[in-house]
Each structure stands twice: as structure tokens, then as C-alpha cells.
Design a protein around this motif. Structure first.
Motif, PDB file in Angstrom:
ATOM      1  N   TYR A 279     -84.237  34.583   1.674  1.00  0.00           N
ATOM      2  CA  TYR A 279     -84.612  33.109   1.518  1.00  0.00           C
ATOM      3  C   TYR A 279     -83.558  32.469   1.054  1.00  0.00           C
ATOM      4  O   TYR A 279     -82.443  32.937   0.376  1.00  0.00           O
ATOM      5  CB  TYR A 279     -85.739  33.185   0.383  1.00  0.00           C
ATOM      6  N   CYS A 280     -83.431  31.152   1.598  1.00  0.00           N
ATOM      7  CA  CYS A 280     -82.326  30.273   1.002  1.00  0.00           C
ATOM      8  C   CYS A 280     -82.155  30.124  -0.470  1.00  0.00           C
ATOM      9  O   CYS A 280     -83.192  29.639  -0.837  1.00  0.00           O
ATOM     10  CB  CYS A 280     -82.286  28.798   1.806  1.00  0.00           C
ATOM     11  N   PRO A 281     -81.101  30.526  -1.098  1.00  0.00           N
ATOM     12  CA  PRO A 281     -81.076  30.213  -2.600  1.00  0.00           C
ATOM     13  C   PRO A 281     -81.137  28.687  -3.116  1.00  0.00           C
ATOM     14  O   PRO A 281     -81.622  28.435  -4.078  1.00  0.00           O
ATOM     15  CB  PRO A 281     -79.694  30.545  -2.976  1.00  0.00           C
ATOM     16  N   GLN A 282     -81.062  27.592  -2.131  1.00  0.00           N
ATOM     17  CA  GLN A 282     -81.392  26.345  -2.497  1.00  0.00           C
ATOM     18  C   GLN A 282     -82.374  25.739  -2.340  1.00  0.00           C
ATOM     19  O   GLN A 282     -83.282  25.281  -3.026  1.00  0.00           O
ATOM     20  CB  GLN A 282     -80.195  25.403  -1.849  1.00  0.00           C
ATOM     21  N   CYS A 283     -83.057  25.850  -1.009  1.00  0.00           N
ATOM     22  CA  CYS A 283     -84.443  25.150  -0.463  1.00  0.00           C
ATOM     23  C   CYS A 283     -85.613  26.373  -0.863  1.00  0.00           C
ATOM     24  O   CYS A 283     -86.642  25.738  -0.570  1.00  0.00           O
ATOM     25  CB  CYS A 283     -84.377  24.615   0.954  1.00  0.00           C
ATOM     26  N   GLY A 284     -85.164  27.610  -0.576  1.00  0.00           N
ATOM     27  CA  GLY A 284     -86.499  28.614  -0.635  1.00  0.00           C
ATOM     28  C   GLY A 284     -87.060  29.024   0.458  1.00  0.00           C
ATOM     29  O   GLY A 284     -87.864  29.858   0.562  1.00  0.00           O
TER      30      GLY A 284
ATOM     31  N   ARG B 109     -75.259  28.905   7.176  1.00  0.00           N
ATOM     32  CA  ARG B 109     -75.502  27.998   6.371  1.00  0.00           C
ATOM     33  C   ARG B 109     -77.079  27.782   6.786  1.00  0.00           C
ATOM     34  O   ARG B 109     -77.422  28.063   7.973  1.00  0.00           O
ATOM     35  CB  ARG B 109     -74.959  26.576   6.520  1.00  0.00           C
ATOM     36  N   CYS B 110     -77.799  27.464   5.674  1.00  0.00           N
ATOM     37  CA  CYS B 110     -79.457  27.357   6.005  1.00  0.00           C
ATOM     38  C   CYS B 110     -79.543  26.142   6.916  1.00  0.00           C
ATOM     39  O   CYS B 110     -78.946  25.183   6.921  1.00  0.00           O
ATOM     40  CB  CYS B 110     -79.807  26.859   4.561  1.00  0.00           C
ATOM     41  N   ARG B 111     -80.192  26.481   8.034  1.00  0.00           N
ATOM     42  CA  ARG B 111     -80.534  25.334   8.898  1.00  0.00           C
ATOM     43  C   ARG B 111     -81.451  24.173   8.321  1.00  0.00           C
ATOM     44  O   ARG B 111     -81.465  23.397   8.934  1.00  0.00           O
ATOM     45  CB  ARG B 111     -81.242  26.061   9.993  1.00  0.00           C
ATOM     46  N   PHE B 112     -81.949  24.415   7.367  1.00  0.00           N
ATOM     47  CA  PHE B 112     -82.958  23.414   6.631  1.00  0.00           C
ATOM     48  C   PHE B 112     -82.347  22.593   5.621  1.00  0.00           C
ATOM     49  O   PHE B 112     -82.597  21.372   5.769  1.00  0.00           O
ATOM     50  CB  PHE B 112     -83.987  23.979   5.910  1.00  0.00           C
ATOM     51  N   CYS B 113     -81.461  23.059   4.987  1.00  0.00           N
ATOM     52  CA  CYS B 113     -80.850  22.325   3.952  1.00  0.00           C
ATOM     53  C   CYS B 113     -79.322  22.319   3.885  1.00  0.00           C
ATOM     54  O   CYS B 113     -78.642  21.560   3.072  1.00  0.00           O
ATOM     55  CB  CYS B 113     -81.486  22.433   2.509  1.00  0.00           C
ATOM     56  N   GLY B 114     -78.677  23.266   4.556  1.00  0.00           N
ATOM     57  CA  GLY B 114     -77.434  23.252   4.472  1.00  0.00           C
ATOM     58  C   GLY B 114     -76.534  24.050   3.874  1.00  0.00           C
ATOM     59  O   GLY B 114     -75.263  24.118   3.695  1.00  0.00           O
TER      60      GLY B 114
END
Ligand SMILES: [Zn+2]
Length: 328
Positions: A280-285, A306-311
Motif C-alpha cells: 500500500y502507498c504510505p501516503q494515500c493508502g 512512485r505511486c500512480r495515484f498520488c506520486g
């Protein structure tokens, strides 16, 4: 000076690892190049989830171990005697040749404890590095500091078992010393090795919440939240065939606990189909890597992880492996 046990051996006797012998007053290894198993596994099986995800990894082992976990799932090799077991001598160069033949630049020393056939591991690892490949240790982390420090120069990634967080459990049940293991985990990290840890939850041995919380505290303080933790399910093996597998509820509870405490990358191992296999992305989950068992079936990271949802940057070393790709 390799193993903290420092066994004192009578002539013709082996140490508790079973693979080092006193012959006329000199210490010999009986397993240099003596290979018990060879296979190509998914790197996720080691388990390594944050190191070249999806890569195939050439995996080799010998026999013996300096621990004696009564639940060992590889006891047929970890407890085997090198003089009785069926082993095949493989030249260090031949390991590299085989890796090339199969197009696999990753090598794992695994299945049994790799630190006990240190001389061979080091020799092979040097050759692998010379060819631009990558070395992985799947280890109990129990060796003296100096040899680990030296070997770390050739090792790219390691999964280290933290098998309990009670020194007495280590001493009495596992046959090891917790402190030495913890120090080596830190040392590998300091040396730039990509490290992931595994906590196998064994019912009645290390499944108290108090003990698990202590381990989490250490993990956060000494390793940091970005070091992946694999919470793994025990299945009956070897001497522990009289108890049931770890209840999934326990694993899920520990998984949630670890995430709530602030670890970014926590996994539930040996429970295929559970959401605890995802990254899971540590920023947006949001789930950025979805897995089923050792297979990746969804990938939501950019080429630089990098997370494709929040970068947000997700801590993964190396690119996702694709058929025909060359690592690096
Ligand atoms: Zn995100």
C-alpha cells in the motif's frame, strides 16, 4: 571466528552446525561447494517484496544450521549430515554459468542457513558481482560481526528472520542469541544491504501481543518504518507437528497492529488471497502492488517506483522484472 557459538571440538567431531570438523587440530568446512538444492524461485518466495519485484532468482543451499528451530520446514537439509546427505559439488564458476544459461542475474543463498557455508557464499557472491548480478541472503542472521561485515560488501539484499523477541526463547527453543541477530540486521542495513525481516508467528512460542509489540518498537527505532516486515503463518513441520497452523486472526491482528504503529510495509505471509499480500502507498493508502501468493497481478507504480495515484515515493529497490529485462 564465524559463528558466535565458538564450539570447542574434539578431534573428528563437528560443531553444532554439523558442517565444520576438527581434523588433526585444524578446522575444516565439510560443505564448501556441496550443494543440496538448486531451483529458480520467484523473488517473492524468499520473501523479498521490495527488491526487483517479480524477478526470478536462482536459489542454492547446502546442509546444516547453527540454530535448531523445532518447526524448521527445511529440516531434511538443515539437520542433514554432509557425510550422509546426497550432495553435489558445484564449482563457484558453474553457479554463474548456470545463472547465465537461464538468464537469471539474481542469486539467493537460501533453504538452509547460508552463513555456515560462508567461504563458498563469499566466493560465489564475488563472481556474481563481477558479472553484474545480485546476491541475496535468506538468513537467521546469527554469525559474528566481522564476517557479516565483510560479506555484506557483496550482498545486495537479505531477508533476516527475527524469530522471536525474547532472548530466552532464542536460547532455549531456537538455539540462538537474539542480540547477535538484531545487531546483524542493523549492520547489514548500515552496509547498504536492502533488508526485509520475517517474523514467523508460532502458536505458544512467540505469539503474545506483548512480545510482538516489543519487536515492532525495535523495528521502528532501529530500522525505521520503511523496512518491510513479513508476518508469516506457521504450518506444522519437523518436531512441531502436534499443533495447528497459526490462526489467520492472529496474523491479521498483528498485521493491523504493525500498520497502526507506523510501519509502512507490512505483509501477511503464507495466507494467499489476503489483502496483507499487497503493498500500500504510505501516503494515500491505495494498493500499489497487488499480489496473490508469489504472483503480481496489478502494478500501480511509475518507472521510478512512485505511486500512480498520488506520486509518493514507494521504497522499492530496482525496477519490476519483465521477461527479457536485464537488471540494473
Ligand atoms: Zn499514493
Amino acid at each position: 571466528m564465524l559463528c558466535p557459538w565458538r564450539c570447542v571440538l574434539e578431534p573428528e567431531r563437528v560443531g553444532l552446525c554439523g558442517v565444520r570438523m576438527n581434523r588433526d587440530g585444524e578446522l575444516y568446512t565439510l560443505v564448501y561447494g556441496m550443494v543440496s538444492s538448486m531451483a529458480i524461485d520467484p523473488i517473492e518466495k524468499k520473501p523479498l517484496y521490495h527488491f526487483y519485484p517479480g524477478a526470478p532468482i536462482f536459489s542454492i543451499s547446502t546442509v546444516g544450521c547453527n540454530f535448531r528451530c523445532p518447526w524448521c520446514q527445511n529440516w531434511t537439509i538443515s539437520r542433514a549430515s554432509p557425510t550422509k546427505a546426497w550432495l553435489e559439488y558445484v564449482e563457484p564458476q558453474d553457479v554463474v554459468r548456470l545463472m547465465k544459461r537461464y538468464g537469471v542475474p539474481f542469486l539467493a543463498f537460501t533453504y538452509n542457513e547460508p552463513l555456515i557455508w560462508y567461504e563458498y557464499v563469499e566466493e560465489v557472491a564475488k563472481l556474481v558481482k563481477r558479472e553484474g548480478g545480485f546476491n541475496v541472503l535468506v538468513t537467521n542472521g546469527f554469525a559474528c560481526r566481522e564476517p557479516v561485515e565483510e560479506l555484506a560488501g557483496y550482498i545486495d539484499a537479505a531477508n533476516v528472520d527475527v524469530k522471536a523477541f525474547d532472548p530466552l526463547t532464542y536460547l532455549r527453543v531456537i538455539g540462538g542469541k537474539l542480540e547477535a541477530v538484531l545487531e546483524n540486521v542493523k549492520l547489514l542495513r548500515e552496509k547498504g544491504v536492502h533488508v526485509e525481516t520475517t517474523y514467523l508467528v508460532v502458536p505458544g512460542v512467540n505469539d503474545s501481543e506483548e512480545e510482538f509489540r516489543k519487536m515492532l518498537r525495535w523495528h521502528l527505532d532501529e530500522l525505521g518504518p520503511e523496512v518491510p516486515l513479513h508476518i508469516s503463518r506457521f504450518f506444522p513441520h519437523y518436531k512441531f507437528i502436534d499443533r495447528p497452523p497459526t490462526p489467520v486472526e492472529t496474523l491479521v491482528r498483528f498485521w493491523e497492529l504493525a500498520r497502526n504503529e507506523g510501519l509502512h510495509y507490512v505483509y501477511v505471509g503464507n495466507v494467499p488471497g489476503h489483502g496483507g499480500e499487497y503493498t500500500y502507498c504510505p501516503q494515500c493508502g491505495k494498493p500499489v502492488i497487488k499480489r496473490f501468493g508469489f504472483e503480481i497481478f496489478e502494478w500501480n507504480l511509475t518507472l521510478d517506483n512512485r505511486c500512480r495515484f498520488c506520486g509518493a515515493q514507494v521504497h522499492i529497490r530496482g525496477a519490476r522484472w519483465r521477461e527479457g529485462s536485464t537488471a540494473g
